[in-house]
Design a protein around this motif. Structure first.
Motif, PDB file in Angstrom:
ATOM      1  N   ARG A 214       2.144  23.131  50.632  1.00 48.25           N
ATOM      2  CA  ARG A 214       2.538  24.515  50.889  1.00 48.25           C
ATOM      3  C   ARG A 214       1.791  25.391  49.901  1.00 48.25           C
ATOM      4  NH1 ARG A 214       6.467  27.942  48.641  1.00 48.25           N
ATOM      5  NH2 ARG A 214       7.285  29.466  50.119  1.00 48.25           N
ATOM      6  N   ALA A 215       1.221  26.482  50.397  1.00 48.77           N
ATOM      7  CA  ALA A 215       0.489  27.411  49.541  1.00 48.77           C
ATOM      8  C   ALA A 215       1.091  28.799  49.657  1.00 48.77           C
ATOM      9  CB  ALA A 215      -0.980  27.456  49.936  1.00 48.77           C
ATOM     10  N   VAL A 216       1.051  29.535  48.558  1.00 47.92           N
ATOM     11  CA  VAL A 216       1.473  30.933  48.523  1.00 47.92           C
ATOM     12  C   VAL A 216       0.450  31.714  47.705  1.00 47.92           C
ATOM     13  CG1 VAL A 216       3.951  30.469  48.816  1.00 47.92           C
ATOM     14  CG2 VAL A 216       2.973  30.565  46.525  1.00 47.92           C
ATOM     15  N   PHE A 217       0.362  33.000  47.963  1.00 52.96           N
ATOM     16  CA  PHE A 217      -0.572  33.831  47.222  1.00 52.96           C
ATOM     17  C   PHE A 217      -0.053  34.076  45.811  1.00 52.96           C
ATOM     18  CE2 PHE A 217      -1.912  34.589  51.517  1.00 52.96           C
ATOM     19  CZ  PHE A 217      -3.289  34.644  51.389  1.00 52.96           C
ATOM     20  N   VAL A 218      -0.964  34.071  44.848  1.00 51.47           N
ATOM     21  CA  VAL A 218      -0.586  34.313  43.460  1.00 51.47           C
ATOM     22  C   VAL A 218      -0.245  35.782  43.268  1.00 51.47           C
ATOM     23  CG1 VAL A 218      -1.405  34.286  41.067  1.00 51.47           C
ATOM     24  CG2 VAL A 218      -1.857  32.335  42.565  1.00 51.47           C
ATOM     25  N   ASP A 219      -1.086  36.677  43.748  1.00 53.60           N
ATOM     26  CA  ASP A 219      -0.813  38.111  43.621  1.00 53.60           C
ATOM     27  C   ASP A 219      -0.473  38.694  44.984  1.00 53.60           C
ATOM     28  OD1 ASP A 219      -1.167  38.377  40.810  1.00 53.60           O
ATOM     29  OD2 ASP A 219      -3.326  38.215  41.107  1.00 53.60           O
ATOM     30  N   ASP A 220      -1.479  38.967  45.782  1.00 52.20           N
ATOM     31  CA  ASP A 220      -1.229  39.471  47.128  1.00 52.20           C
ATOM     32  C   ASP A 220      -2.229  38.831  48.080  1.00 52.20           C
ATOM     33  OD1 ASP A 220      -3.619  41.326  47.612  1.00 52.20           O
ATOM     34  OD2 ASP A 220      -2.795  42.182  45.767  1.00 52.20           O
ATOM     35  N   ASP A 221      -1.969  38.982  49.374  1.00 53.01           N
ATOM     36  CA  ASP A 221      -2.781  38.259  50.348  1.00 53.01           C
ATOM     37  C   ASP A 221      -4.136  38.903  50.631  1.00 53.01           C
ATOM     38  OD1 ASP A 221      -2.037  40.383  51.946  1.00 53.01           O
ATOM     39  OD2 ASP A 221      -0.972  39.166  53.423  1.00 53.01           O
ATOM     40  N   SER A 222      -4.513  39.915  49.846  1.00 52.02           N
ATOM     41  CA  SER A 222      -5.844  40.501  50.005  1.00 52.02           C
ATOM     42  C   SER A 222      -6.863  39.838  49.074  1.00 52.02           C
ATOM     43  CB  SER A 222      -5.809  42.011  49.755  1.00 52.02           C
ATOM     44  OG  SER A 222      -5.562  42.277  48.381  1.00 52.02           O
ATOM     45  N   GLN A 223      -6.403  38.890  48.254  1.00 52.75           N
ATOM     46  CA  GLN A 223      -7.285  38.139  47.360  1.00 52.75           C
ATOM     47  C   GLN A 223      -7.188  36.651  47.678  1.00 52.75           C
ATOM     48  OE1 GLN A 223      -6.220  38.896  43.299  1.00 52.75           O
ATOM     49  NE2 GLN A 223      -7.630  40.620  43.171  1.00 52.75           N
TER      50      GLN A 223
END
Length: 182
Positions: free
Chosen positions: A96-105
């Motif tokens: 499972r992966a999640v964005f560290v900051d936001d999904d624009s990076q």
């Protein structure tokens, strides 16, 4: 009383050290920057491993691929598969992966083992999302991924040069065979 306080302080230090160690695993090498803007919808789907730096969790695997799909909660399901050449069978890891900051990076953290996450940093991406260079939290981790299982040598050389310039030891790259997929 003193030994109880000493144990509490030791436990706090141990927990603090563990937290620092684990949070360090979601950082990135100073020589790279995540792709931005990053379009997760275009990144989803199947990627084939063209080259990688050696590490224990993929050692001996060929025909390695990863499939990414979006979950309702915004996280990403990661399905890694590879053929174990020694055991002559397919191996699979679900994550499972999640964005560290936001999904624009292109900076995510991925977990295959419960609450323990490690960095997944897309630091190079072709404009058509056909080839990606991905790093872990240090330059010890590098993957060259493509939408097709094989790239020509000119293309591979170009991407290896980009990784080399970013500080990865590209002389140690492994080029797994890509000849069959389930």
């Amino acid at each position: 009383m003193v030994s109880i306080l000493a144990r509490c302080n030791l436990s706090r230090l141990t927990l603090a050290g563990l937290w620092v160690l684990l949070s360090g695993c979601t950082g990135m090498p100073p020589s790279i920057e995540p792709v931005s803007p990053f379009d997760v919808q275009r990144y989803l789907g199947t990627w084939y491993e063209i080259a990688r730096l050696d590490h224990s969790f993929e050692r001996g695997l060929s025909n390695v691929s990863a499939v990414y799909s979006r979950n309702d909660d915004g996280s990403i399901t990661v399905l890694n598969r590879g053929f174990d050449t020694e055991e002559q069978q397919w191996q699979q890891a679900d994550g499972r992966a999640v964005f560290v900051d936001d999904d624009s990076q292109g900076h995510l953290k991925v977990s295959f083992f419960g609450p323990f996450y490690s960095s997944y940093v897309v630091f190079f991406l072709e404009p058509d999302y056909s080839v990606a260079l991905v790093s872990g939290y240090s330059t010890d981790y590098l993957w060259l991924l493509a939408r097709e299982p094989v790239l020509d040598q000119t293309q591979v050389s170009r991407y290896v040069a980009i990784a080399d310039k970013a500080g990865f030891d590209t002389d140690k790259l492994i080029y797994p065979r890509q000849s069959r997929h389930p």
